[in-house]
Design a protein around this motif. Sequence first.
Motif, mmCIF file in Angstrom:
data_model
loop_
_atom_site.group_PDB
_atom_site.id
_atom_site.type_symbol
_atom_site.label_atom_id
_atom_site.label_comp_id
_atom_site.label_asym_id
_atom_site.label_seq_id
_atom_site.Cartn_x
_atom_site.Cartn_y
_atom_site.Cartn_z
ATOM 1 N N LYS A 101 53.403 49.910 90.022
ATOM 2 C CA LYS A 101 53.322 50.459 91.375
ATOM 3 C C LYS A 101 51.897 50.276 91.883
ATOM 4 C CE LYS A 101 53.767 54.826 93.887
ATOM 5 N NZ LYS A 101 54.022 56.281 93.736
ATOM 6 N N LEU A 103 48.748 50.805 94.180
ATOM 7 C CA LEU A 103 48.258 51.993 94.873
ATOM 8 C C LEU A 103 47.290 51.658 96.001
ATOM 9 C CD1 LEU A 103 47.624 54.231 91.735
ATOM 10 C CD2 LEU A 103 49.620 54.220 93.215
ATOM 11 N N GLU A 104 46.362 50.756 95.771
ATOM 12 C CA GLU A 104 45.392 50.400 96.817
ATOM 13 C C GLU A 104 44.748 49.056 96.482
ATOM 14 O OE1 GLU A 104 42.086 53.004 97.113
ATOM 15 O OE2 GLU A 104 41.456 52.753 95.018
ATOM 16 N N GLU A 151 46.311 58.531 90.200
ATOM 17 C CA GLU A 151 47.334 58.143 91.169
ATOM 18 C C GLU A 151 47.469 59.202 92.266
ATOM 19 O OE1 GLU A 151 52.164 57.210 91.284
ATOM 20 O OE2 GLU A 151 51.135 57.635 89.392
ATOM 21 N N ILE A 155 46.639 58.607 96.321
ATOM 22 C CA ILE A 155 47.694 58.785 97.325
ATOM 23 C C ILE A 155 47.447 60.033 98.162
ATOM 24 C CG2 ILE A 155 50.168 59.184 97.648
ATOM 25 C CD1 ILE A 155 50.638 57.534 95.139
#
Length: 347
Positions: A101, A103-104, A151, A155
């Motif tokens: 996944k 994230l940035e 994480e 977020i």
Amino acid sequence: MVTIVGVRFKKAGKIYYFSPGEMKIAAGDGCIVETARGVEFGEIVIAPREVSDSEVVQPLKQVLRPANRGDYERLEVNKARAEEAFRIAVEKVAEHKLPMKLLEAEYTLDDSKLIFSFAAEGRIDFRELVKDLASIFRTRIELRQVGVRDEAKIIGGLGSCGRGLCCATFLGEFAPVSIKMAKEQHLSLNPAKISGVCGRLMCCLKYECQTYEDRKEAFGPCCRGKQEMMVDEFYHETEEESDYYDDLLKEDSIKEVDYQMMVETAEVEKNTTEGSQKAPRRTARPKKKRKTKETENKQEKHEKQEKPVAKKDQEPSSEKPAGDGAPKKRRRPRRRKPKPKPENKGE
């Protein structure tokens, strides 16, 4: 003593020490520094001050220069480019079907490196993904795996208190948090109440822990004349001690507890007895035995023998029985006449 300034690269990121040198800079100013990732833009959050050598990690790097207007413009351009790079990287991850996944994405100030942060349960083989991304962006690619706490920090979100997450708003570093801190503060050990968005123990358990420790040192485990309040979750641990019930029987409140238990037990027994009288239990019916032909024939013969055969000529007797206790007279069964033998006509 060493003169340092504190520099932060993200809104709630970790603070790093740099040497200001001969430059005159203050808190809130932008600066350009060199790190292990390359040349980056940072904001000064701690004004120049002197600290001991033990607090500084050597070698102490120096601030290159204060940030100018061009650096701020370049920083905004890099943010827009990083958003586009993030969208492309998400599509490439889906093409390679990797269980990760993103994230940035982040560009360094000199465009020498593009850094992607991602979360995954285990180790991921992303070598083919790095080759595709390097061919598209024509720069050095770095994929950095982070944990569940980082994480949540990236977020963001809202905590159980209704405010923004501490790690995403002001908390620079993650302090170690243990279940012992919740016990010291007499909090419920329900995981749903003491866990954060990330699934780990909430960082705010650390805030007041030192206050509770200082109170114990100053006043003891509990105030004079007061008993320490414990919630239900602690009983299973305390009952394992050998002298738990000895101390419990010394308390004055045990009589009230026993009386309340007796009242509740009497009410339960009363309700159970009333319920049993209203709804009696059904008795099981005895199973009928299957009759065979032999038993049926025997039963028919026995009934015929017991059944009295009355004579046609006999009139009912006018005498009444002496009483109920008088024995009944047994009647003789009528004898059957023998059948006559057939005569032989031939003779």
